[in-house]
Motif scaffolding. Structure first.
Motif, PDB file in Angstrom:
ATOM      1  N   ALA A 128      -4.328  -2.592   4.969  1.00 54.13           N
ATOM      2  CA  ALA A 128      -5.496  -3.039   4.207  1.00 54.13           C
ATOM      3  C   ALA A 128      -5.719  -2.170   2.978  1.00 54.13           C
ATOM      4  O   ALA A 128      -6.058  -2.674   1.895  1.00 54.13           O
ATOM      5  CB  ALA A 128      -6.742  -3.028   5.099  1.00 54.13           C
ATOM      6  N   ARG A 129      -5.503  -0.861   3.113  1.00 58.46           N
ATOM      7  CA  ARG A 129      -5.677   0.029   1.944  1.00 58.46           C
ATOM      8  C   ARG A 129      -4.598  -0.231   0.896  1.00 58.46           C
ATOM      9  O   ARG A 129      -4.885  -0.236  -0.312  1.00 58.46           O
ATOM     10  CB  ARG A 129      -5.645   1.495   2.405  1.00 58.46           C
ATOM     11  CG  ARG A 129      -6.899   1.921   3.161  1.00 58.46           C
ATOM     12  CD  ARG A 129      -6.942   3.434   3.359  1.00 58.46           C
ATOM     13  NE  ARG A 129      -5.867   3.903   4.238  1.00 58.46           N
ATOM     14  CZ  ARG A 129      -5.949   3.933   5.559  1.00 58.46           C
ATOM     15  NH1 ARG A 129      -7.046   3.503   6.168  1.00 58.46           N
ATOM     16  NH2 ARG A 129      -4.944   4.392   6.286  1.00 58.46           N
ATOM     17  N   ASP A 179      -5.633  -1.594  -2.791  1.00 58.09           N
ATOM     18  CA  ASP A 179      -5.272  -0.848  -3.995  1.00 58.09           C
ATOM     19  C   ASP A 179      -4.504  -1.738  -4.971  1.00 58.09           C
ATOM     20  O   ASP A 179      -4.735  -1.697  -6.185  1.00 58.09           O
ATOM     21  CB  ASP A 179      -4.418   0.375  -3.634  1.00 58.09           C
ATOM     22  CG  ASP A 179      -5.227   1.466  -2.946  1.00 58.09           C
ATOM     23  OD1 ASP A 179      -6.470   1.414  -3.025  1.00 58.09           O
ATOM     24  OD2 ASP A 179      -4.613   2.361  -2.329  1.00 58.09           O
ATOM     25  N   TYR A 180      -3.608  -2.540  -4.441  1.00 60.60           N
ATOM     26  CA  TYR A 180      -2.831  -3.439  -5.288  1.00 60.60           C
ATOM     27  C   TYR A 180      -3.745  -4.488  -5.931  1.00 60.60           C
ATOM     28  O   TYR A 180      -3.642  -4.773  -7.131  1.00 60.60           O
ATOM     29  CB  TYR A 180      -1.752  -4.118  -4.450  1.00 60.60           C
ATOM     30  CG  TYR A 180      -0.943  -5.137  -5.206  1.00 60.60           C
ATOM     31  CD1 TYR A 180       0.209  -4.767  -5.897  1.00 60.60           C
ATOM     32  CD2 TYR A 180      -1.327  -6.477  -5.246  1.00 60.60           C
ATOM     33  CE1 TYR A 180       0.948  -5.701  -6.608  1.00 60.60           C
ATOM     34  CE2 TYR A 180      -0.595  -7.420  -5.946  1.00 60.60           C
ATOM     35  CZ  TYR A 180       0.544  -7.027  -6.632  1.00 60.60           C
ATOM     36  OH  TYR A 180       1.268  -7.961  -7.336  1.00 60.60           O
ATOM     37  N   MET A 202       6.217  -6.178  -1.302  1.00 63.58           N
ATOM     38  CA  MET A 202       5.573  -5.660  -2.506  1.00 63.58           C
ATOM     39  C   MET A 202       6.480  -4.676  -3.222  1.00 63.58           C
ATOM     40  O   MET A 202       7.256  -3.958  -2.572  1.00 63.58           O
ATOM     41  CB  MET A 202       4.265  -4.933  -2.164  1.00 63.58           C
ATOM     42  CG  MET A 202       3.084  -5.810  -1.876  1.00 63.58           C
ATOM     43  SD  MET A 202       1.602  -4.791  -1.589  1.00 63.58           S
ATOM     44  CE  MET A 202       0.342  -6.063  -1.616  1.00 63.58           C
ATOM     45  N   CYS A 203       6.374  -4.632  -4.536  1.00 66.20           N
ATOM     46  CA  CYS A 203       6.995  -3.587  -5.350  1.00 66.20           C
ATOM     47  C   CYS A 203       5.878  -2.931  -6.152  1.00 66.20           C
ATOM     48  O   CYS A 203       5.209  -3.596  -6.958  1.00 66.20           O
ATOM     49  CB  CYS A 203       8.037  -4.176  -6.292  1.00 66.20           C
ATOM     50  SG  CYS A 203       8.853  -2.942  -7.354  1.00 66.20           S
ATOM     51  N   VAL A 204       5.645  -1.625  -5.922  1.00 61.31           N
ATOM     52  CA  VAL A 204       4.564  -0.910  -6.592  1.00 61.31           C
ATOM     53  C   VAL A 204       5.099   0.389  -7.189  1.00 61.31           C
ATOM     54  O   VAL A 204       6.168   0.874  -6.812  1.00 61.31           O
ATOM     55  CB  VAL A 204       3.406  -0.593  -5.617  1.00 61.31           C
ATOM     56  CG1 VAL A 204       2.809  -1.882  -5.071  1.00 61.31           C
ATOM     57  CG2 VAL A 204       3.881   0.290  -4.478  1.00 61.31           C
ATOM     58  N   ARG A 205       4.348   0.942  -8.136  1.00 61.82           N
ATOM     59  CA  ARG A 205       4.746   2.213  -8.739  1.00 61.82           C
ATOM     60  C   ARG A 205       4.602   3.351  -7.736  1.00 61.82           C
ATOM     61  O   ARG A 205       3.650   3.400  -6.968  1.00 61.82           O
ATOM     62  CB  ARG A 205       3.871   2.519  -9.956  1.00 61.82           C
ATOM     63  CG  ARG A 205       4.168   1.664 -11.182  1.00 61.82           C
ATOM     64  CD  ARG A 205       3.134   1.906 -12.270  1.00 61.82           C
ATOM     65  NE  ARG A 205       1.820   1.424 -11.849  1.00 61.82           N
ATOM     66  CZ  ARG A 205       0.708   1.529 -12.576  1.00 61.82           C
ATOM     67  NH1 ARG A 205       0.761   2.134 -13.753  1.00 61.82           N
ATOM     68  NH2 ARG A 205      -0.440   1.052 -12.136  1.00 61.82           N
TER      69      ARG A 205
END
Length: 311
Positions: free
Chosen positions: A185-186, A190-191, A216-219
């Motif tokens: 959930a966090r 955040d995304y 997902m792809c995130v920094r």
């Protein structure tokens, strides 16, 4: 679960099906088995008696009598199979299709009436429970109307689906507690609140009109590094190559926007996911035991060099 639980459910469901056919009009003038044969013939492009006997688990003599009755009534026609001349292809005549269509219309109306009594907010939960029963008990058939798997961007509600499905699947398959749901959930929150669409992205795998996978792809904190997160494929959609397609989507995106490396964190119990990462060139760089989600686990860090060989 006990044998008694299964028997109690069977009694309930049998009574429910009987209630749907109150007055015995649903299949008239056919028996339930005859209606099943008509349904299979209406939904099969090319079938023969052997196929019907196998699919419906019918005695050969019983099925032969049904087919003879249908042929005499002008509902079916039989001819040598193009695939195997030793077999007889069975197909519906226009009259047979009309009879099957009437039965199908009655069934839809009956089930529609049943669903009409279910709160709209509970229908998705009911459908999920039905899919779960079919998956666990080994139904190998694809969902009705299933076709190509499509990877797409999230629609409204899909991010919530990611949280719910991660929590439910990992609890069911690995016994993880709600700490994992809180973590997911966090990550998702955040995304949703602050992501750069040029450098971060989420994919939903859709099959038969519903989501069956995500990633997902995130920094990452390290410069030039992206992180793969929350790879998931629903049990009934496994074996279709969806996990590989999702990981490919992440690696191609990350490489295309200029990231130098792609990293991820997982746990050693997730063996199917690890095999996917290995196929795509990820290398295990570190392992560490930890206590999380109510279990003793071994966390693993994996890395992929996006501009090298990955080794």
């Amino acid at each position: 679960m006990t044998v008694q639980d299964v028997r109690a459910f069977n009694r309930f469901y049998t009574n429910l099906i009987g209630a749907l056919d109150y007055g015995r009009h649903l299949y008239a003038p056919y028996t339930l088995t005859e209606a099943r044969v008509l349904y299979e013939l209406a939904h099969a492009a090319d079938t023969d008696a052997a196929d019907l006997r196998s699919d419906l688990a019918l005695d050969a003599g019983y099925l032969s009598r049904i087919l003879n009755k249908f042929e005499e009534a002008g509902l079916i026609e039989r001819a040598p199979s193009e695939k195997d001349p030793r077999r007889r292809r069975v197909s519906l005549t226009p009259g047979g299709r009309s009879a099957a269509g009437l039965l199908d219309e009655r069934a839809r109306e009956s089930v529609g009436s049943l669903l009409g009594a279910v709160d709209p907010g509970e229908r998705a939960r009911l459908a999920e429970a039905m899919r779960t029963i079919r998956t666990i008990l080994g139904d190998g058939h694809a969902p009705e109307g299933s076709g190509e798997v499509v990877l797409r961007e999230p629609h409204p509600g899909d991010l919530g689906w990611i949280v719910q499905r991660n929590a439910a699947l990992y609890a069911a398959e690995h016994g993880w507690n709600t700490d994992y749901e809180g973590l997911v959930a966090r990550i998702v929150a955040d995304y949703a609140e602050d992501h750069d669409p040029h450098l971060e992205r989420t994919w939903i795998a859709e099959w038969a009109g519903r989501p069956v996978g995500c990633v997902m792809c995130v920094r990452d904190d390290a410069p030039g590094t992206a992180r793969l997160r929350l790879l998931l494929v629903e049990p009934e959609a496994r074996g279709l190559g969806i996990g590989d397609r999702l990981v490919t989507a992440v690696t191609e995106f990350a490489r295309g926007v200029g990231y130098r490396e792609l990293v991820l964190w997982t746990n050693d119990v997730l063996s199917a996911a690890r095999r996917i990462y290995q196929r795509h060139g990820f290398v295990l760089t570190a392992e560490k035991p930890h206590r999380s989600f109510g279990k003793d686990l071994v966390g693993q860090d994996w890395r992929l060099d996006l501009h090298g060989t990955g080794e």
